[in-house]
Design an enzyme around this catalytic site. Structure first.
Site, PDB file in Angstrom:
ATOM      1  N   THR A  76       1.322  16.950  -1.328  1.00  0.00           N
ATOM      2  CA  THR A  76       0.330  16.399  -2.250  1.00  0.00           C
ATOM      3  C   THR A  76      -0.039  17.341  -3.393  1.00  0.00           C
ATOM      4  O   THR A  76      -0.006  16.963  -4.566  1.00  0.00           O
ATOM      5  CB  THR A  76      -0.943  16.007  -1.472  1.00  0.00           C
ATOM      6  OG1 THR A  76      -0.614  14.953  -0.563  1.00  0.00           O
ATOM      7  CG2 THR A  76      -2.046  15.541  -2.409  1.00  0.00           C
ATOM      8  N   ASP A 162     -10.006  16.662  -2.863  1.00  0.00           N
ATOM      9  CA  ASP A 162     -10.338  17.655  -3.889  1.00  0.00           C
ATOM     10  C   ASP A 162      -9.112  17.993  -4.731  1.00  0.00           C
ATOM     11  O   ASP A 162      -9.171  18.021  -5.961  1.00  0.00           O
ATOM     12  CB  ASP A 162     -10.939  18.919  -3.254  1.00  0.00           C
ATOM     13  CG  ASP A 162     -10.175  19.435  -2.045  1.00  0.00           C
ATOM     14  OD1 ASP A 162      -8.936  19.438  -2.057  1.00  0.00           O
ATOM     15  OD2 ASP A 162     -10.835  19.853  -1.073  1.00  0.00           O
ATOM     16  N   ASP A 304      -2.332   7.607   1.522  1.00  0.00           N
ATOM     17  CA  ASP A 304      -1.755   8.731   2.255  1.00  0.00           C
ATOM     18  C   ASP A 304      -2.348   8.834   3.658  1.00  0.00           C
ATOM     19  O   ASP A 304      -1.619   8.995   4.640  1.00  0.00           O
ATOM     20  CB  ASP A 304      -2.003  10.025   1.489  1.00  0.00           C
ATOM     21  CG  ASP A 304      -1.319  11.225   2.125  1.00  0.00           C
ATOM     22  OD1 ASP A 304      -0.072  11.259   2.151  1.00  0.00           O
ATOM     23  OD2 ASP A 304      -2.024  12.131   2.614  1.00  0.00           O
ATOM     24  N   ASP A 351       2.650  11.230  -5.790  1.00  0.00           N
ATOM     25  CA  ASP A 351       2.871  12.663  -5.585  1.00  0.00           C
ATOM     26  C   ASP A 351       4.037  12.933  -4.643  1.00  0.00           C
ATOM     27  O   ASP A 351       4.602  14.019  -4.628  1.00  0.00           O
ATOM     28  CB  ASP A 351       1.603  13.330  -5.045  1.00  0.00           C
ATOM     29  CG  ASP A 351       1.033  12.620  -3.825  1.00  0.00           C
ATOM     30  OD1 ASP A 351       1.450  11.484  -3.532  1.00  0.00           O
ATOM     31  OD2 ASP A 351       0.145  13.205  -3.173  1.00  0.00           O
TER      32      ASP A 351
END
Length: 545
Positions: A76, A162, A304, A351
């Site tokens: 990621t 984050d 995810d 990603d």
């Protein structure tokens, strides 16, 4: 008469240019990263999609059908960094979600920053908020937009994770917001500001996380129409805390007790919540209402979490994408109203992808399974101790790399012998395709496509000295439940990339392009400099001449 016609002609030209957005750039760029979205999800669930979400992107925009990740490992933090820098771990310095600083042996989380403080949590030292883009060592295209406009453009990142918010927003962002699972609130750090804006505090006070979870989770459509997935009751999925198995309807309202508010991450409501915050940021920060282009970087992370917990072939995964499709349609319509159709540019990508559950593969006569990272490290250390007389010479096997414990290696140890011994042992394992010395990979007899990915992924300060490439279908997993990613193979490396809006023509192409080409393409659209570590090139096929 001539003078009158000239005046009218000038007026006509002026109005035409204004109608075409005379500033020569879009009012807003929206980057959307769908975490763990395989390329084939564009089409796997196509018949169930609405006309306003994924289908709108494909029908109005330009799809780069053969977009590949050109490094290993495919995680990621690296993906988000690469999308926005146009660079690779070797240069931009984000070598994994976690990586080992080789000089000290310290484990480092990608956005960890002990020098900043948490904003929006009860405790300013809360670990959830001690985050920043400090570890990213190249500029992002969002940084370059700030530089190009003398910091007059606004840039904001939003994601449950984050790293999904911070790394795309870049170093000079006005804000990056992410989700705190303990409180159910959206937070940030002092890298950006000293206190949350009122609009976000007000949103947190509305307890929207609790409201979504109170709805429970059932399928959007009748479950018997979910033909692209295995039976809802199967052996391949992880459960939630407090449940022996997970089948629809899922009582999320009751599961909060054992799972906390972070439960929303592993439901499609996490994506809905993220887009709620994105809309509020757009409206309250007046993105797209300034003379210069603004940028909203969104990462949708629940795909995810759901993928890891339930796997590629789960009804939960299918339902998550069908609900995301509706959420995207609503979001695009919102952009039409607030910014104006044709006045913004959006790109959607991922990603990384994801691989099938190993047990599912085995049950369908396909090879795959769990690569027991901890057992292999233990056995490798035992093998090396017999040969070199030293214990624990390998610190860890993070990111499919041999990270040596240099404090256990004496000066009289021949490092070439040590590396050769590791490779000899690793090659005895039936799961190993290749094990190569990372700084000598150009000499290795392996396929060139894998060789290039190892070179691009190797950062000598942050990566182990040996890269391990597993055979197809094999992963480091704690069990045979759910699914994961991280490999070079197409199921992890082939990602969607669809563009729509200002400056983008309609169409598609099967020419091979790379994740590193996204940032320079945005830079070309905006007529700004490419990020400082860019190795990619603009994708000229999609650009209006």
């Amino acid at each position: 008469m001539y003078k009158k016609l000239s005046t009218l002609l000038l007026l006509f030209i002026s109005l035409t240019l204004l109608g075409q957005n005379n500033i020569g750039h879009p009012k807003l760029v929206v980057g959307i990263v769908v975490d763990q979205m395989r390329w084939d999800y564009l089409y796997r669930y196509y018949d169930h999609y609405t006309n306003d979400g994924f289908k709108r992107l494909l029908n109005e925009g330009f799809s780069c059908e053969n977009t590949m990740i050109n490094y290993v490992p495919s995680y990621t933090a690296i993906g988000h960094s690469t999308i926005y820098t146009g660079s690779v771990p070797s240069i931009h310095g984000i070598a994994g979600n976690d990586f080992t600083i080789q000089a000290t042996g310290q484990s480092m989380y990608c956005t960890q920053d002990d020098k900043v403080f948490s904003v929006g949590t009860a405790d300013k030292n809360a670990k959830a908020g001690k985050m920043s883009p400090f570890n990213l060592k190249a500029t992002t295209v969002t940084d370059e937009l700030k530089l190009a406009t003398n910091f007059r453009s606004k840039v904001i990142g939003v994601s449950i994770k984050d790293r999904g918010s911070i790394l795309p927003a870049g170093h000079s962002a006005d804000a990056a917001y992410w989700f705190d699972g303990e409180s159910g609130n959206w937070i940030t750090s002092t890298w950006y500001m000293q206190e949350l804006p009122k609009w976000l505090t007000d949103f947190n006070n509305r307890k929207q996380t609790q409201k979504y979870l109170a709805q429970d989770w059932n399928t959007l459509y009748p479950i018997n129409t979910y033909l692209q997935s295995t039976n809802d009751d199967n052996v391949y999925e992880n459960t939630y805390e407090g449940q022996d198995k997970v089948t629809f309807p899922i009582p999320t309202s009751k599961l909060i007790k054992d799972n906390g508010l972070g439960l929303i991450r592993s439901t499609p409501y996490g994506n809905t919540l993220t887009l709620d915050v994105a809309k509020l940021a757009l409206e309250n920060e007046q993105l797209g209402q300034h003379p210069n282009t603004d940028f909203l970087a969104i990462s949708l992370s629940s795909t995810d979490y759901v993928g890891h917990q339930f796997g590629i072939n789960s009804v939960k995964t299918e339902d998550t994408y069908l609900r995301l499709d509706k959420d995207l349609g609503d979001f695009f319509n919102y952009l039409d109203q607030k910014i104006g159709k044709g006045n913004y540019t959006v790109f959607l990508t991922a990603d990384h992808g994801g691989g099938h559950n190993g047990q599912f593969l085995n049950d369908n006569k396909i090879d795959g399974g769990n690569w027991d990272e901890e057992k292999i490290r233990t056995d490798l250390n035992a093998y090396l101790q017999k040969k070199f007389g030293k214990a624990d010479m390998v610190r860890n096997l993070y990111n499919y790399q041999v990270n040596f414990n240099y404090s256990q290696i004496t000066t009289d140890t021949d490092m070439d012998d040590l590396r050769d011994a590791c490779i000899t042992y690793l090659n005895t394992l039936p799961t190993t395709a290749y094990a190569v010395v990372t700084d000598k990979v150009s000499e290795a007899s392996i396929p060139s496509v894998i060789k290039e990915k190892i070179i691009n992924g190797y950062n000598r300060e942050l990566c182990g000295e040996i890269q391990i490439i597993l055979k197809p279908g094999w992963y480091s997993m704690s069990d045979m439940k759910g699914a994961t990613h991280g490999a070079w193979n197409p199921y992890d490396a082939h990602i969607p990339l669809v563009w729509m809006g200002w400056g983008v023509k309609h169409g598609s192409s099967n020419s091979e392009v790379y994740m590193t080409d996204i940032a320079p393409t945005v830079a070309a659209l905006l007529h700004i400099q490419m990020p400082s570590g860019t190795i990619g090139k603009p994708i000229v096929d999609l650009l209006h001449k």
